[in-house]
Write a protein that holds these residues in place. Sequence first.
Motif, PDB file in Angstrom:
ATOM      1  N   HIS A 257       0.833  -1.197   0.000  1.00  0.00           N
ATOM      2  CA  HIS A 257       0.000   0.000   0.000  1.00  0.00           C
ATOM      3  C   HIS A 257       0.869   1.250   0.000  1.00  0.00           C
ATOM      4  O   HIS A 257       1.841   1.338   0.769  1.00  0.00           O
ATOM      5  N   PRO A 258       0.534   2.255  -0.844  1.00  0.00           N
ATOM      6  CA  PRO A 258       1.327   3.485  -0.886  1.00  0.00           C
ATOM      7  C   PRO A 258       1.092   4.350   0.351  1.00  0.00           C
ATOM      8  O   PRO A 258       0.027   4.300   0.977  1.00  0.00           O
ATOM      9  N   VAL A 259       2.105   5.152   0.680  1.00  0.00           N
ATOM     10  CA  VAL A 259       2.021   6.119   1.765  1.00  0.00           C
ATOM     11  C   VAL A 259       2.110   7.514   1.158  1.00  0.00           C
ATOM     12  O   VAL A 259       3.007   7.803   0.366  1.00  0.00           O
ATOM     13  N   VAL A 260       1.170   8.370   1.532  1.00  0.00           N
ATOM     14  CA  VAL A 260       1.163   9.755   1.057  1.00  0.00           C
ATOM     15  C   VAL A 260       1.308  10.659   2.269  1.00  0.00           C
ATOM     16  O   VAL A 260       0.562  10.519   3.247  1.00  0.00           O
ATOM     17  N   ASP A 261       2.282  11.579   2.208  1.00  0.00           N
ATOM     18  CA  ASP A 261       2.440  12.516   3.317  1.00  0.00           C
ATOM     19  C   ASP A 261       2.440  13.943   2.784  1.00  0.00           C
ATOM     20  O   ASP A 261       2.026  14.185   1.645  1.00  0.00           O
ATOM     21  N   GLN A 262       2.929  14.887   3.585  1.00  0.00           N
ATOM     22  CA  GLN A 262       2.855  16.294   3.204  1.00  0.00           C
ATOM     23  C   GLN A 262       4.045  16.759   2.370  1.00  0.00           C
ATOM     24  O   GLN A 262       4.191  17.941   2.097  1.00  0.00           O
ATOM     25  N   GLY A 263       4.905  15.832   1.943  1.00  0.00           N
ATOM     26  CA  GLY A 263       6.051  16.191   1.122  1.00  0.00           C
ATOM     27  C   GLY A 263       5.683  16.360  -0.342  1.00  0.00           C
ATOM     28  O   GLY A 263       4.531  16.190  -0.756  1.00  0.00           O
ATOM     29  N   GLN A 264       6.697  16.680  -1.149  1.00  0.00           N
ATOM     30  CA  GLN A 264       6.488  16.988  -2.560  1.00  0.00           C
ATOM     31  C   GLN A 264       6.152  15.756  -3.387  1.00  0.00           C
ATOM     32  O   GLN A 264       5.391  15.832  -4.356  1.00  0.00           O
ATOM     33  N   GLN A 265       6.713  14.593  -3.020  1.00  0.00           N
ATOM     34  CA  GLN A 265       6.522  13.391  -3.827  1.00  0.00           C
ATOM     35  C   GLN A 265       5.085  12.881  -3.726  1.00  0.00           C
ATOM     36  O   GLN A 265       4.498  12.884  -2.639  1.00  0.00           O
ATOM     37  N   PRO A 266       4.515  12.419  -4.840  1.00  0.00           N
ATOM     38  CA  PRO A 266       3.146  11.867  -4.794  1.00  0.00           C
ATOM     39  C   PRO A 266       3.028  10.689  -3.836  1.00  0.00           C
ATOM     40  O   PRO A 266       2.050  10.571  -3.102  1.00  0.00           O
ATOM     41  N   VAL A 267       4.027   9.817  -3.859  1.00  0.00           N
ATOM     42  CA  VAL A 267       4.076   8.667  -2.946  1.00  0.00           C
ATOM     43  C   VAL A 267       5.446   8.672  -2.292  1.00  0.00           C
ATOM     44  O   VAL A 267       6.476   8.683  -2.981  1.00  0.00           O
ATOM     45  N   VAL A 268       5.477   8.656  -0.953  1.00  0.00           N
ATOM     46  CA  VAL A 268       6.750   8.776  -0.243  1.00  0.00           C
ATOM     47  C   VAL A 268       7.296   7.430   0.213  1.00  0.00           C
ATOM     48  O   VAL A 268       8.477   7.308   0.550  1.00  0.00           O
ATOM     49  N   GLY A 269       6.472   6.406   0.222  1.00  0.00           N
ATOM     50  CA  GLY A 269       6.897   5.083   0.666  1.00  0.00           C
ATOM     51  C   GLY A 269       5.749   4.100   0.566  1.00  0.00           C
ATOM     52  O   GLY A 269       4.711   4.387  -0.051  1.00  0.00           O
ATOM     53  N   TYR A 270       5.932   2.943   1.232  1.00  0.00           N
ATOM     54  CA  TYR A 270       4.923   1.890   1.163  1.00  0.00           C
ATOM     55  C   TYR A 270       4.785   1.220   2.525  1.00  0.00           C
ATOM     56  O   TYR A 270       5.623   1.381   3.417  1.00  0.00           O
ATOM     57  N   VAL A 285      -9.386  13.025  -3.026  1.00  0.00           N
ATOM     58  CA  VAL A 285      -9.219  13.910  -1.878  1.00  0.00           C
ATOM     59  C   VAL A 285      -8.099  14.892  -2.167  1.00  0.00           C
ATOM     60  O   VAL A 285      -7.250  14.674  -3.043  1.00  0.00           O
ATOM     61  N   VAL A 286      -8.091  15.984  -1.407  1.00  0.00           N
ATOM     62  CA  VAL A 286      -6.984  16.928  -1.410  1.00  0.00           C
ATOM     63  C   VAL A 286      -6.112  16.615  -0.193  1.00  0.00           C
ATOM     64  O   VAL A 286      -6.619  16.501   0.924  1.00  0.00           O
ATOM     65  N   VAL A 287      -4.811  16.460  -0.412  1.00  0.00           N
ATOM     66  CA  VAL A 287      -3.861  16.302   0.691  1.00  0.00           C
ATOM     67  C   VAL A 287      -3.125  17.627   0.855  1.00  0.00           C
ATOM     68  O   VAL A 287      -2.500  18.119  -0.094  1.00  0.00           O
ATOM     69  N   PHE A 288      -3.224  18.188   2.046  1.00  0.00           N
ATOM     70  CA  PHE A 288      -2.600  19.484   2.349  1.00  0.00           C
ATOM     71  C   PHE A 288      -1.541  19.308   3.425  1.00  0.00           C
ATOM     72  O   PHE A 288      -1.793  18.673   4.460  1.00  0.00           O
ATOM     73  N   GLY A 289      -0.350  19.840   3.188  1.00  0.00           N
ATOM     74  CA  GLY A 289       0.727  19.781   4.166  1.00  0.00           C
ATOM     75  C   GLY A 289       0.600  20.907   5.176  1.00  0.00           C
ATOM     76  O   GLY A 289       0.799  22.072   4.845  1.00  0.00           O
ATOM     77  N   ASP A 290       0.252  20.559   6.407  1.00  0.00           N
ATOM     78  CA  ASP A 290       0.066  21.569   7.444  1.00  0.00           C
ATOM     79  C   ASP A 290       1.353  22.362   7.676  1.00  0.00           C
ATOM     80  O   ASP A 290       1.327  23.555   7.959  1.00  0.00           O
ATOM     81  N   HIS A 291       2.493  21.689   7.557  1.00  0.00           N
ATOM     82  CA  HIS A 291       3.780  22.360   7.734  1.00  0.00           C
ATOM     83  C   HIS A 291       4.339  22.866   6.410  1.00  0.00           C
ATOM     84  O   HIS A 291       4.951  23.931   6.359  1.00  0.00           O
ATOM     85  N   THR A 292       4.153  22.101   5.338  1.00  0.00           N
ATOM     86  CA  THR A 292       4.800  22.406   4.059  1.00  0.00           C
ATOM     87  C   THR A 292       3.946  23.269   3.136  1.00  0.00           C
ATOM     88  O   THR A 292       4.467  23.880   2.206  1.00  0.00           O
ATOM     89  N   CYS A 293       2.629  23.282   3.336  1.00  0.00           N
ATOM     90  CA  CYS A 293       1.663  23.991   2.467  1.00  0.00           C
ATOM     91  C   CYS A 293       1.582  23.383   1.064  1.00  0.00           C
ATOM     92  O   CYS A 293       1.007  23.991   0.158  1.00  0.00           O
ATOM     93  N   ILE A 332      -1.403  28.740   0.282  1.00  0.00           N
ATOM     94  CA  ILE A 332      -1.076  29.450   1.510  1.00  0.00           C
ATOM     95  C   ILE A 332       0.430  29.674   1.560  1.00  0.00           C
ATOM     96  O   ILE A 332       1.207  28.758   1.308  1.00  0.00           O
ATOM     97  N   GLN A 333       0.833  30.886   1.876  1.00  0.00           N
ATOM     98  CA  GLN A 333       2.255  31.204   1.984  1.00  0.00           C
ATOM     99  C   GLN A 333       2.846  30.522   3.211  1.00  0.00           C
ATOM    100  O   GLN A 333       2.344  30.688   4.323  1.00  0.00           O
ATOM    101  N   GLN A 334       3.932  29.776   2.999  1.00  0.00           N
ATOM    102  CA  GLN A 334       4.563  29.080   4.109  1.00  0.00           C
ATOM    103  C   GLN A 334       5.284  30.071   5.019  1.00  0.00           C
ATOM    104  O   GLN A 334       5.951  30.989   4.552  1.00  0.00           O
ATOM    105  N   THR A 335       5.161  29.875   6.325  1.00  0.00           N
ATOM    106  CA  THR A 335       5.794  30.763   7.306  1.00  0.00           C
ATOM    107  C   THR A 335       6.746  29.975   8.198  1.00  0.00           C
ATOM    108  O   THR A 335       6.777  30.162   9.405  1.00  0.00           O
TER     109      THR A 335
END
Length: 400
Positions: A257-270, A285-293, A332-335
Amino acid sequence: MEVKPGYKRTEVGVIPEEWECLPIADLAAPIANAIVGGPFGSDLVSADYAHDGIPVIRGQNMGGRYLEGPFAYVTEGKANSLSANLAQPGDVVFTQRGTLGQVSLTPNEPFDRYLVSQSQMKVTLHRDKVTPDFLFSWFESNGGQQSIASSAIQTGVPHINLGILKSLMVPAPPMAEQRAIATALSDVDALLTQLDRLIAKKRDIKQAAMQQLLTGKTRLPGFGGAWQPCAFNDVLERLNVKAHQLQTSDYQTVGLHPVVDQGQQPVVGYSDEGERRFPCPPGGVVVFGDHTCIVKFVDFDFLVGADGTQVLRARPDHNTRFLAYELQREGIQQTGYNRHYKFLKERRFKMPPLVEQTAIATLLSDLDAELAALEARRDKTRALKQGMMQELLTGRTRLP
């Protein structure tokens, strides 16, 4: 391991019997300063840079087959005072410290000379022994890169010096074969350059289409009327995905199964933890990075990677893919490493009717598919080139 007839074992591996294996020192032109680095530190400082004149080779100009701008410059007078540190068209330039392994050729135009900076070294070649294109190809290959890496001085910032550069070994086929190999690899490079340009052009087209279509400046045929202003909660809802989260330390390089996180890559691992799999709803769904935007659209089942990955779904009468594109267009502008969902919730939208949302999302998705096809073709071409380099530069495959 036994070496097959017609081949011999050398410092660069097994190569054909008629090939030589020579250090760069033996391949350099029999002239003064054929192998040279940059000037002493105090002889070239930022105050010496000018708006035009003789280009200075720095790390940011390295990395491609040929040196590329933007360049810093020094005056003709300054370059003349450092004539021992000049490179000419056809010279091969190596990074001495910093990003080790960078190798580039000095192009034939538009400049007739370049000044080598303190972090680079250049080699002027004996053209009866080796061609610049062949030498570049060797040091671009895995074998050449490994020879640089294994020779580097690791104390402080990893680096090589002129002595190490002179001692690096190179396979040297007969000149006609060198030219044939270099031409074959150069043809693949030309195809890669063409694909890079097509990809860049397609991305520009997509960005322009997003700007026009997602703002209503350009309407698709058959659509008209005003768009409705909406608050965030009118169009999107946040889903509770805590039960589907996976810690970063539990990511696998392969799995079911793929893993999706808030990073740039569509799939970061499995992961193989199927019980944590998030069943993606119809429409995605929309995946939004709370830290990365970072904003991504996902339309397959996945595990939610680590803290900070927010998963959103469109409310009824709204299209999730359309909203993902709109948030990618103007997010959203990253801060810094802060929480940004609180700012995302303040976002307001102008929304067309659902049927127009769907039409716009479909058109942009088609552009994404064309981009993905071009990128896949480029990746396959890069892999083909690596295979060709392994075969041709070791003599395993011989060209007619």
